[in-house]
Write a protein that holds these residues in place. Structure first.
Motif, PDB file in Angstrom:
ATOM      1  N   ALA A  91       7.694  10.678  13.649  1.00 46.40           N
ATOM      2  CA  ALA A  91       7.602  11.703  12.609  1.00 46.40           C
ATOM      3  C   ALA A  91       7.661  11.075  11.224  1.00 46.40           C
ATOM      4  N   LYS A  92       8.521  10.083  11.044  1.00 47.06           N
ATOM      5  CA  LYS A  92       8.634   9.411   9.747  1.00 47.06           C
ATOM      6  C   LYS A  92       7.368   8.640   9.411  1.00 47.06           C
ATOM      7  N   TYR A  93       6.819   7.904  10.383  1.00 50.04           N
ATOM      8  CA  TYR A  93       5.602   7.121  10.127  1.00 50.04           C
ATOM      9  C   TYR A  93       4.469   8.040   9.662  1.00 50.04           C
ATOM     10  N   LEU A  94       4.282   9.153  10.372  1.00 48.41           N
ATOM     11  CA  LEU A  94       3.197  10.069  10.039  1.00 48.41           C
ATOM     12  C   LEU A  94       3.430  10.743   8.690  1.00 48.41           C
ATOM     13  N   ALA A  95       4.648  11.226   8.471  1.00 48.13           N
ATOM     14  CA  ALA A  95       4.943  11.931   7.223  1.00 48.13           C
ATOM     15  C   ALA A  95       4.799  11.017   6.015  1.00 48.13           C
ATOM     16  N   ALA A  96       5.317   9.799   6.111  1.00 49.49           N
ATOM     17  CA  ALA A  96       5.250   8.866   4.985  1.00 49.49           C
ATOM     18  C   ALA A  96       3.805   8.525   4.638  1.00 49.49           C
ATOM     19  N   THR A  97       2.984   8.313   5.663  1.00 47.45           N
ATOM     20  CA  THR A  97       1.578   7.985   5.428  1.00 47.45           C
ATOM     21  C   THR A  97       0.853   9.168   4.800  1.00 47.45           C
ATOM     22  N   ALA A  98       1.152  10.378   5.282  1.00 49.67           N
ATOM     23  CA  ALA A  98       0.524  11.568   4.714  1.00 49.67           C
ATOM     24  C   ALA A  98       0.901  11.749   3.247  1.00 49.67           C
TER      25      ALA A  98
ATOM     26  N   LEU B 248       0.836  -1.204   0.000  1.00 47.99           N
ATOM     27  CA  LEU B 248       0.000   0.000   0.000  1.00 47.99           C
ATOM     28  C   LEU B 248       0.870   1.253   0.000  1.00 47.99           C
ATOM     29  N   ALA B 249       1.918   1.217   0.810  1.00 41.30           N
ATOM     30  CA  ALA B 249       2.845   2.345   0.879  1.00 41.30           C
ATOM     31  C   ALA B 249       3.810   2.276  -0.300  1.00 41.30           C
ATOM     32  N   GLU B 250       3.969   3.398  -0.982  1.00 43.29           N
ATOM     33  CA  GLU B 250       4.812   3.408  -2.181  1.00 43.29           C
ATOM     34  C   GLU B 250       5.936   4.427  -2.054  1.00 43.29           C
ATOM     35  N   ASP B 251       7.074   4.056  -2.619  1.00 41.57           N
ATOM     36  CA  ASP B 251       8.193   4.987  -2.697  1.00 41.57           C
ATOM     37  C   ASP B 251       7.844   6.084  -3.708  1.00 41.57           C
ATOM     38  N   SER B 252       8.284   7.283  -3.419  1.00 47.04           N
ATOM     39  CA  SER B 252       8.044   8.402  -4.332  1.00 47.04           C
ATOM     40  C   SER B 252       9.057   9.493  -4.030  1.00 47.04           C
ATOM     41  N   PRO B 253       9.316  10.378  -4.991  1.00 52.11           N
ATOM     42  CA  PRO B 253      10.226  11.496  -4.716  1.00 52.11           C
ATOM     43  C   PRO B 253       9.756  12.345  -3.542  1.00 52.11           C
ATOM     44  N   ALA B 254       8.442  12.530  -3.426  1.00 51.36           N
ATOM     45  CA  ALA B 254       7.920  13.330  -2.318  1.00 51.36           C
ATOM     46  C   ALA B 254       8.184  12.655  -0.986  1.00 51.36           C
ATOM     47  N   LYS B 255       8.018  11.340  -0.925  1.00 52.32           N
ATOM     48  CA  LYS B 255       8.261  10.631   0.335  1.00 52.32           C
ATOM     49  C   LYS B 255       9.741  10.667   0.693  1.00 52.32           C
ATOM     50  N   ARG B 256      10.590  10.490  -0.290  1.00 57.22           N
ATOM     51  CA  ARG B 256      12.030  10.556  -0.005  1.00 57.22           C
ATOM     52  C   ARG B 256      12.411  11.947   0.482  1.00 57.22           C
TER      53      ARG B 256
ATOM     54  N   GLN C 221       6.161  -0.689   8.654  1.00 56.83           N
ATOM     55  CA  GLN C 221       6.945  -1.876   8.308  1.00 56.83           C
ATOM     56  C   GLN C 221       8.110  -1.507   7.397  1.00 56.83           C
ATOM     57  N   GLN C 222       7.854  -0.663   6.416  1.00 58.84           N
ATOM     58  CA  GLN C 222       8.901  -0.306   5.463  1.00 58.84           C
ATOM     59  C   GLN C 222       9.982   0.567   6.104  1.00 58.84           C
ATOM     60  N   ILE C 223       9.587   1.459   6.998  1.00 62.98           N
ATOM     61  CA  ILE C 223      10.553   2.339   7.657  1.00 62.98           C
ATOM     62  C   ILE C 223      11.316   1.615   8.751  1.00 62.98           C
TER      63      ILE C 223
ATOM     64  N   HIS D  87      10.856  -2.009  22.974  1.00 65.86           N
ATOM     65  CA  HIS D  87      10.211  -2.787  21.915  1.00 65.86           C
ATOM     66  C   HIS D  87      10.840  -2.384  20.583  1.00 65.86           C
ATOM     67  N   ALA D  88      11.685  -3.215  20.050  1.00 71.35           N
ATOM     68  CA  ALA D  88      12.493  -2.874  18.876  1.00 71.35           C
ATOM     69  C   ALA D  88      12.020  -3.589  17.622  1.00 71.35           C
ATOM     70  N   GLU D  89      10.702  -3.638  17.419  1.00 74.11           N
ATOM     71  CA  GLU D  89      10.130  -4.223  16.209  1.00 74.11           C
ATOM     72  C   GLU D  89       8.799  -3.547  15.926  1.00 74.11           C
ATOM     73  N   ILE D  90       8.237  -3.823  14.788  1.00 72.92           N
ATOM     74  CA  ILE D  90       6.898  -3.329  14.458  1.00 72.92           C
ATOM     75  C   ILE D  90       5.906  -4.451  14.750  1.00 72.92           C
ATOM     76  N   ALA D  91       4.948  -4.183  15.618  1.00 76.84           N
ATOM     77  CA  ALA D  91       3.981  -5.208  15.991  1.00 76.84           C
ATOM     78  C   ALA D  91       3.108  -5.565  14.792  1.00 76.84           C
ATOM     79  N   PRO D  92       2.741  -6.836  14.653  1.00 77.68           N
ATOM     80  CA  PRO D  92       1.845  -7.227  13.562  1.00 77.68           C
ATOM     81  C   PRO D  92       0.512  -6.494  13.646  1.00 77.68           C
ATOM     82  N   LEU D  93      -0.081  -6.264  12.513  1.00 73.91           N
ATOM     83  CA  LEU D  93      -1.408  -5.649  12.471  1.00 73.91           C
ATOM     84  C   LEU D  93      -2.441  -6.762  12.606  1.00 73.91           C
TER      85      LEU D  93
END
Length: 582
Positions: free
Chosen positions: A493-500, A71-79, A397-399, A427-433
């Motif tokens: 900050a990264k999670y929120l910005a990337a999703t936005a 669902l989450a995609e790489d893009s110039p804006a996200k980078r 997950q990607q970050i 907690h040094a992992e991303i919990a499963p959804l």
């Protein structure tokens, strides 16, 4: 007092290997009649029904849920957005530290709100203070191009009383100790991590703005600096005044003990203060005095008897005597006891609240005092959004998890050992959804909930405190601006910005989020749970703050000064005088 977003707390448990409750376990907890009653209530109560989800029911039946990927995609804006956060990490963590040092209480966040607003002004935002009449609330707006979605971010910055703690110290050691010979205590502290909460959200908003400017992506970014989250006043009242109208989506996070998101709900809540009025008198000659403290104690005692037969597993009831007198040899003529009444929906809160009010009236009658009550805040249960949570989770997950170093784990283990917990570190992992439990078992509340019924909203948690600990503690204050918190604030900050960014660059993602919101709210009319004529509590700001923010006092939506509460009660009658014995 404040309340974090319980949906990600429940996800945390699932992420640590505790499965979603199955129907057999639910029946053991509630009894077959309880399950039936819960199902009937969900049908009858629109707020509960809208928050329910078929995936949770399927999970209870044993069907597997698999979180979607891609669902989450790489893009110039996200980078560009993520690169801005990396390049400004020291500024971001510095803001967190500054607000942590301020440790200002609800409705009095003078320095903290200014620091956050100035951070956004430097990022190109236009800032206006006095949102919904609150002196320390502000709205920051950035516009790039014409059209495009309007995205909102949630910022908070208030501390909690009594939770002062030295930064990075692994045992209880208050930074501010109150040396009172009769009532020693501690100063305020960021025991809920709001120094990091507002900072990460501001950084995400700034990163999105920078990316939109660089890539010429049309968008409007709005950051809402909200006062008094710990007392659930700021956003609840602001929503009722239309502050959040016109948004396409709203992004929220809260410090936690894990890195997780989900689409569970929270409890609706009403906060109420009961004031008992009696007659003061010397403690050595108590006949005829009327003790307001006696009334408050009786109320507290009687309300405890509600728990077995009147409090469902989804409910919560807690209280504190916030004014019980000053000295033992003066009978208190005024006493106040405050309650938080929580349940799965506003309608269920009202039923429980009516019982609490009846207890107050009984206590007043028994103590021969007068009682009055005032609703100080009230909010709905949160409306979840599965599509939004799935997009956010894929970005998480990607970050990847926060970059906790050895110093963060060392502090976490010291705190865990100090609290008698297993030394697991951070907690040094991303919990499963995973789906929420099919039967709501209660928990915390949030004033973000009222926003969620007016605009599609997502919430997530990033690990700021050690595994096994809790929010609203000195141990969280120890972490908030130390190594664990500084790693969490960058990650959040990264999670929120990337999703936005995905919402802006992938219109189909935003459409899915909005379509689900429209479906869930079909047939449900949100209206504020605050009483008619409600005036929010406020403190008069210092003159320097009013000057800096261009505000005048008082705002037009409150009566100032507030009406005084003064007892006019008379001494109790003891009956006719006794004739002397002959």
């Amino acid at each position: 007092m404040c309340d974090l977003h319980d949906q990600h707390e429940h996800q945390t448990l699932a992420g640590e290997g505790q499965p979603v409750l199955g129907r057999r376990r639910i029946m053991q907890l509630l009894g077959a009649a309880g399950v039936t009653a819960a199902a009937m209530t969900a049908e009858a109560d629109p707020a509960m029904a809208a928050a329910a989800d078929t995936a949770a029911e399927e999970a209870a039946e044993g069907a597997a849920y698999t979180a979607p990927e891609g669902l989450a995609e790489d893009s110039p804006a996200k980078r560009a957005a993520l690169g801005w956060i990396e390049g400004n990490a020291s500024r971001i963590t510095g803001l967190n530290s500054e607000i942590w040092e301020n440790a200002e209480l609800s409705l009095r966040e003078w320095k903290s709100s200014l620091a956050q607003a100035e951070f956004l002004e430097r990022a190109g935002f236009e800032v206006e203070f006095g949102t919904a009449g609150f002196p320390t609330a502000f709205t920051a707006t950035f516009r790039q191009g014409k059209g495009g979605p309007v995205l909102g971010f949630s910022g908070e910055y208030d501390a909690l009383p009594g939770l002062s703690q030295k930064k990075g110290v692994g045992h209880h050691d208050p930074l501010e100790y109150v040396h009172d010979p009769f009532a020693p205590g501690y100063g305020p502290g960021h025991g809920c991590g709001h120094s990091a909460l507002g900072t990460a959200a501001a950084a995400a908003a700034a990163a999105l703005a920078r990316a939109a400017r660089e890539q010429k992506v049309p968008v409007t970014v709005k950051f809402f600096g909200s006062t008094a989250e710990e007392t659930l006043i700021g956003k609840t009242y602001a929503v009722s005044k239309g502050v959040y109208e016109g948004l396409d989506a709203f992004l929220d996070w809260h410090p936690s003990t894990a890195n997780a998101t989900g689409w569970g709900t929270t409890t609706a809540m009403t906060a109420v203060t009961f004031t008992f009025l009696g007659v003061a008198g010397h403690g050595g000659t108590p006949l005829g005095n009327k003790s307001a403290l006696d009334a408050a104690v009786m109320m507290a005692t009687m309300s405890e008897f509600l728990r077995e037969e009147n409090l469902a597993p989804s409910g919560r009831l807690h209280w504190v005597i916030n004014n019980g007198g000053d000295i033992p040899n003066v009978t208190p003529e005024i006493a106040e006891i405050s309650y938080y009444v929580r349940e799965g929906s506003p309608a269920r809160v009202q039923v429980l609240l009516d019982k609490v009010i009846a207890v107050a009236e009984a206590a007043a009658k028994a103590s021969q005092t007068k009682v009055q009550h005032k609703i100080t805040s009230a909010c709905w249960n949160q409306l979840p959004n599965k599509a939004f949570a799935e997009l956010l989770h894929d970005n998480m997950q990607q970050i990847g998890p926060p970059a906790f170093g050895a110093d963060a784990h060392k502090l976490a283990k010291e705190l865990q050992e100090s609290l008698g917990l297993p030394a697991k570190g951070m907690h040094a992992e991303i919990a499963p959804l995973t789906p929420p439990n099919p039967v709501f078992m209660g928990g915390g509340s949030t004033d973000v909930a009222d926003i969620s019924w007016n605009v599609p909203t997502v919430s997530m948690g990033a690990a700021l405190a050690p595994v096994g600990t809790k929010m609203h503690t000195w141990s969280t204050a120890a972490c908030a601006a130390a190594a664990p918190g500084q790693a969490a604030v960058i990650a959040a900050a990264k999670y929120l910005a990337a999703t936005a960014v995905d919402l802006v660059t992938q219109p189909e993602r935003l459409k899915a989020v909005k379509d689900e919101f429209a479906e869930r709210t079909k047939g449900v009319e949100w209206r504020t749970a605050l009483p008619e004529g409600y005036e929010p509590p406020m403190y008069e700001p210092p003159s320097w703050f009013l000057k800096r923010t261009g505000q005048k006092w008082p705002p037009s939506n409150i009566t100032w000064p507030p009406k005084r509460v003064v007892s006019q009660e008379t001494f109790a009658s003891l009956g006719p005088e006794l004739a002397p014995q002959k």
